[in-house]
Design a protein around this motif. Structure first.
Motif, PDB file in Angstrom:
ATOM      1  N   ASP A  98       0.859  -1.194   0.000  1.00 20.91           N
ATOM      2  CA  ASP A  98       0.000   0.000   0.000  1.00 20.91           C
ATOM      3  C   ASP A  98       0.892   1.241   0.000  1.00 20.91           C
ATOM      4  O   ASP A  98       1.175   1.828   1.031  1.00 20.91           O
ATOM      5  N   LEU A  99       1.305   1.602  -1.217  1.00 21.58           N
ATOM      6  CA  LEU A  99       2.317   2.675  -1.339  1.00 21.58           C
ATOM      7  C   LEU A  99       1.673   4.051  -1.318  1.00 21.58           C
ATOM      8  O   LEU A  99       1.876   4.846  -2.220  1.00 21.58           O
ATOM      9  N   THR A 100       0.884   4.323  -0.293  1.00 15.44           N
ATOM     10  CA  THR A 100       0.274   5.653  -0.203  1.00 15.44           C
ATOM     11  C   THR A 100       0.503   6.207   1.196  1.00 15.44           C
ATOM     12  O   THR A 100       0.650   5.455   2.167  1.00 15.44           O
ATOM     13  N   ILE A 101       0.527   7.517   1.256  1.00 19.01           N
ATOM     14  CA  ILE A 101       0.609   8.205   2.548  1.00 19.01           C
ATOM     15  C   ILE A 101      -0.017   9.574   2.343  1.00 19.01           C
ATOM     16  O   ILE A 101       0.021  10.124   1.228  1.00 19.01           O
ATOM     17  N   ASP A 102      -0.614  10.114   3.405  1.00 18.48           N
ATOM     18  CA  ASP A 102      -1.255  11.426   3.265  1.00 18.48           C
ATOM     19  C   ASP A 102      -0.215  12.513   2.996  1.00 18.48           C
ATOM     20  O   ASP A 102       0.848  12.539   3.615  1.00 18.48           O
ATOM     21  N   SER A 103      -0.565  13.404   2.087  1.00 16.00           N
ATOM     22  CA  SER A 103       0.306  14.541   1.799  1.00 16.00           C
ATOM     23  C   SER A 103       0.293  15.519   2.971  1.00 16.00           C
ATOM     24  O   SER A 103      -0.717  15.678   3.656  1.00 16.00           O
ATOM     25  N   VAL A 104       1.429  16.183   3.204  1.00 14.12           N
ATOM     26  CA  VAL A 104       1.465  17.214   4.248  1.00 14.12           C
ATOM     27  C   VAL A 104       1.645  18.606   3.636  1.00 14.12           C
ATOM     28  O   VAL A 104       2.065  19.534   4.311  1.00 14.12           O
ATOM     29  N   VAL A 105       1.303  18.733   2.356  1.00 14.59           N
ATOM     30  CA  VAL A 105       1.391  20.054   1.714  1.00 14.59           C
ATOM     31  C   VAL A 105       0.468  21.051   2.420  1.00 14.59           C
ATOM     32  O   VAL A 105       0.792  22.232   2.549  1.00 14.59           O
ATOM     33  N   SER A 106      -0.671  20.533   2.915  1.00 12.67           N
ATOM     34  CA  SER A 106      -1.592  21.438   3.604  1.00 12.67           C
ATOM     35  C   SER A 106      -1.060  21.872   4.961  1.00 12.67           C
ATOM     36  O   SER A 106      -1.570  22.823   5.553  1.00 12.67           O
ATOM     37  N   VAL A 107      -0.025  21.202   5.469  1.00  9.68           N
ATOM     38  CA  VAL A 107       0.587  21.594   6.744  1.00  9.68           C
ATOM     39  C   VAL A 107       1.754  22.548   6.499  1.00  9.68           C
ATOM     40  O   VAL A 107       1.827  23.617   7.090  1.00  9.68           O
ATOM     41  N   TRP A 108       2.664  22.101   5.643  1.00 10.88           N
ATOM     42  CA  TRP A 108       3.778  22.979   5.233  1.00 10.88           C
ATOM     43  C   TRP A 108       3.785  23.012   3.706  1.00 10.88           C
ATOM     44  O   TRP A 108       3.911  21.973   3.064  1.00 10.88           O
ATOM     45  N   VAL A 109       3.691  24.187   3.137  1.00 13.91           N
ATOM     46  CA  VAL A 109       3.720  24.306   1.676  1.00 13.91           C
ATOM     47  C   VAL A 109       5.040  23.791   1.114  1.00 13.91           C
ATOM     48  O   VAL A 109       5.119  23.290  -0.005  1.00 13.91           O
ATOM     49  N   ALA A 110       6.090  23.886   1.923  1.00  6.90           N
ATOM     50  CA  ALA A 110       7.422  23.448   1.472  1.00  6.90           C
ATOM     51  C   ALA A 110       7.437  21.972   1.078  1.00  6.90           C
ATOM     52  O   ALA A 110       8.317  21.535   0.345  1.00  6.90           O
ATOM     53  N   ALA A 111       6.471  21.208   1.561  1.00  5.25           N
ATOM     54  CA  ALA A 111       6.473  19.774   1.260  1.00  5.25           C
ATOM     55  C   ALA A 111       6.139  19.482  -0.197  1.00  5.25           C
ATOM     56  O   ALA A 111       6.361  18.366  -0.673  1.00  5.25           O
ATOM     57  N   GLY A 123       8.252   6.294  -6.101  1.00  8.15           N
ATOM     58  CA  GLY A 123       6.913   5.836  -6.437  1.00  8.15           C
ATOM     59  C   GLY A 123       5.934   5.840  -5.279  1.00  8.15           C
ATOM     60  O   GLY A 123       4.865   5.237  -5.388  1.00  8.15           O
ATOM     61  N   VAL A 124       6.278   6.505  -4.195  1.00  9.72           N
ATOM     62  CA  VAL A 124       5.333   6.614  -3.091  1.00  9.72           C
ATOM     63  C   VAL A 124       4.280   7.665  -3.463  1.00  9.72           C
ATOM     64  O   VAL A 124       4.631   8.776  -3.871  1.00  9.72           O
ATOM     65  N   VAL A 125       3.001   7.311  -3.335  1.00 12.12           N
ATOM     66  CA  VAL A 125       1.930   8.225  -3.737  1.00 12.12           C
ATOM     67  C   VAL A 125       1.464   9.020  -2.517  1.00 12.12           C
ATOM     68  O   VAL A 125       1.092   8.436  -1.494  1.00 12.12           O
ATOM     69  N   PHE A 126       1.502  10.324  -2.637  1.00 12.95           N
ATOM     70  CA  PHE A 126       1.078  11.201  -1.546  1.00 12.95           C
ATOM     71  C   PHE A 126      -0.353  11.646  -1.822  1.00 12.95           C
ATOM     72  O   PHE A 126      -0.586  12.516  -2.665  1.00 12.95           O
ATOM     73  N   THR A 127      -1.303  11.050  -1.118  1.00  9.09           N
ATOM     74  CA  THR A 127      -2.703  11.360  -1.401  1.00  9.09           C
ATOM     75  C   THR A 127      -3.045  12.742  -0.858  1.00  9.09           C
ATOM     76  O   THR A 127      -2.636  13.113   0.247  1.00  9.09           O
ATOM     77  N   GLY A 128      -3.769  13.495  -1.683  1.00  2.00           N
ATOM     78  CA  GLY A 128      -4.112  14.854  -1.313  1.00  2.00           C
ATOM     79  C   GLY A 128      -3.109  15.879  -1.814  1.00  2.00           C
ATOM     80  O   GLY A 128      -3.287  17.078  -1.590  1.00  2.00           O
ATOM     81  N   HIS A 129      -2.060  15.428  -2.491  1.00  2.00           N
ATOM     82  CA  HIS A 129      -1.101  16.387  -3.058  1.00  2.00           C
ATOM     83  C   HIS A 129      -1.758  17.116  -4.228  1.00  2.00           C
ATOM     84  O   HIS A 129      -2.414  16.484  -5.059  1.00  2.00           O
ATOM     85  N   PRO A 130      -1.586  18.460  -4.320  1.00  2.00           N
ATOM     86  CA  PRO A 130      -2.296  19.208  -5.354  1.00  2.00           C
ATOM     87  C   PRO A 130      -1.801  18.955  -6.773  1.00  2.00           C
ATOM     88  O   PRO A 130      -2.542  19.201  -7.736  1.00  2.00           O
ATOM     89  N   ASN A 131      -0.575  18.468  -6.929  1.00  2.00           N
ATOM     90  CA  ASN A 131      -0.008  18.372  -8.279  1.00  2.00           C
ATOM     91  C   ASN A 131       1.084  17.310  -8.292  1.00  2.00           C
ATOM     92  O   ASN A 131       2.263  17.603  -8.430  1.00  2.00           O
ATOM     93  N   LEU A 132       0.681  16.056  -8.111  1.00  2.00           N
ATOM     94  CA  LEU A 132       1.680  14.999  -7.944  1.00  2.00           C
ATOM     95  C   LEU A 132       2.142  14.490  -9.306  1.00  2.00           C
ATOM     96  O   LEU A 132       1.622  13.512  -9.829  1.00  2.00           O
ATOM     97  N   ARG A 133       3.141  15.190  -9.865  1.00  2.00           N
ATOM     98  CA  ARG A 133       3.770  14.772 -11.126  1.00  2.00           C
ATOM     99  C   ARG A 133       5.247  14.577 -10.884  1.00  2.00           C
ATOM    100  O   ARG A 133       5.785  15.017  -9.874  1.00  2.00           O
TER     101      ARG A 133
END
Lengths: 163, 189
Positions: A98-111, A123-133
């Motif tokens: 399960d290669l997903t983890i919650d994004s912390v962009v909403s906590v620190w924009v630097a992420a 290849g780790v998928v950050f769920t909730g990331h605004p622009n995961l490319r």
């Protein structure tokens, strides 16, 4: 800022999230907490907003691949508290299944770009990331090259078989 | 019409295929040179390279050294770097070419007007060097035709000058039929 003072972070974190914190250590004064990935965003919010902690500076985010271990990946966060002059390292365990983890962009924009780089290379998928490319490699690149099982001599289709 | 260049040492280059000054030239007292047009054009080309420095990495320092006054490419007629591929005829690929750079290199090559030559400067451009990894092109000759390979990490300025002289020898022997070469072979870029 003594050793005891630095451990305040780990103490408060363990009290607040007893189920999520798998382990902590304070090797040579470096606070480290190993946590389950499910609560990562809440943990980060707590570290940022608690008045005794105030980790308002995300210094680094990366991934480590422990090939052959389960869980295989660790997402590592390095945080710094400017008001308290403290650092902490958070390691979130991510299994290959399960290669997903919650994004912390909403906590620190630097992420934002850190998470894109981690996705690019591991290849780790950050769920909730605004622009995961992909950020360093290009669209059409096959695989994630910093994984330990990425073939050493693999060649990419864009450039052709000889490359 | 002859070129009034007698007693200039470059005369030798113009007389491709002729061992010594032949009859008519001697009759006219050395004021006239007879040559083939092809040889005259090649002579002009080899002493007037216009460089396009495609500098991507640390070899650039060595390129600056060789282009500067101490080693001085100007002595061989390759003085002026042009920063538009349209104005240049010698593509100096100086440094590592990554996959993301590869389409740009091919585009620059294809934008240059013919005749044009390619100089692989340093081991990364020649073969990828020690960057045998996921992101580096394993030699620019997999993308575009290369005329001169100068390995080294980075190459000494003397090696670069030697490479330039070898390229001049190559240009001297070219025929009309060698041109045009056409688009770079890798079309996927």
């Amino acid at each position: 800022m003594g050793l005891m003072d630095a451990s305040v972070t780990l103490k408060k974190l363990t009290e607040k999230f007893p189920d999520a914190v798998v382990g902590t250590h304070n090797y040579r004064g470096d606070d480290t907490a190993i946590v389950k990935k499910e609560k990562i965003r809440d943990i980060c919010l707590f570290l940022r907003d608690d008045p005794d902690l105030l980790y308002n500076f995300m210094m680094d985010l990366t991934v480590v691949d422990y090939l052959g271990r389960d869980p295989r990946f660790e997402v590592v966060y390095h945080l710094y508290s400017l008001p308290h002059n403290r650092r902490v390292r958070i390691k979130a365990l991510v299994p290959e299944s399960d290669l997903t983890i919650d994004s912390v962009v909403s906590v620190w924009v630097a992420a934002d770009w850190f998470e894109r780089e981690a996705y690019d290379m591991y290849g780790v998928v950050f769920t909730g990331h605004p622009n995961l490319r992909r950020i360093l490699l290009y669209e059409g690149f096959e695989g994630h090259p910093l994984r330990k099982d990425y073939p050493l001599k693999k060649r990419q289709p864009l450039i052709g078989p000889v490359n | 019409m002859g070129l009034k260049l007698s007693r200039w040492k470059a005369t030798r280059d113009l007389m491709v295929g002729q061992k010594q000054s032949a009859g008519p030239e001697r009759l006219l007292d050395g004021s006239v040179i007879l040559t083939r047009l092809e040889a005259a054009v090649n002579w002009a080309r080899k002493y007037s390279f216009f460089l396009y420095p495609f500098v991507t990495a640390c070899c650039g320092m060595e390129f600056m050294s060789v282009a500067g006054p101490r080693y001085d490419l100007d002595r061989f007629g390759a003085a002026l770097p042009r920063f538009s591929p349209r104005q240049s005829d010698l593509l100096m690929v100086v440094g590592t070419i990554s996959h993301k750079q590869a389409p740009i290199l091919v585009k620059v090559y294809n934008q240059m007007a013919e005749p044009k030559w390619v100089f692989a400067f340093g081991v990364c451009a020649v073969s990828g060097g020690f960057y045998d990894n996921y992101s580096v092109v394993q030699g620019i000759d997999t993308l575009i035709p290369v005329d001169i390979y100068v390995p080294g990490c980075p190459p000494r300025p003397e090696m670069v000058l030697d490479g330039l002289l070898l390229l001049q020898q190559k240009v001297k022997q070219e025929r009309w039929s060698d041109w045009p070469r056409g688009e770079a072979p890798v079309s996927r870029c």
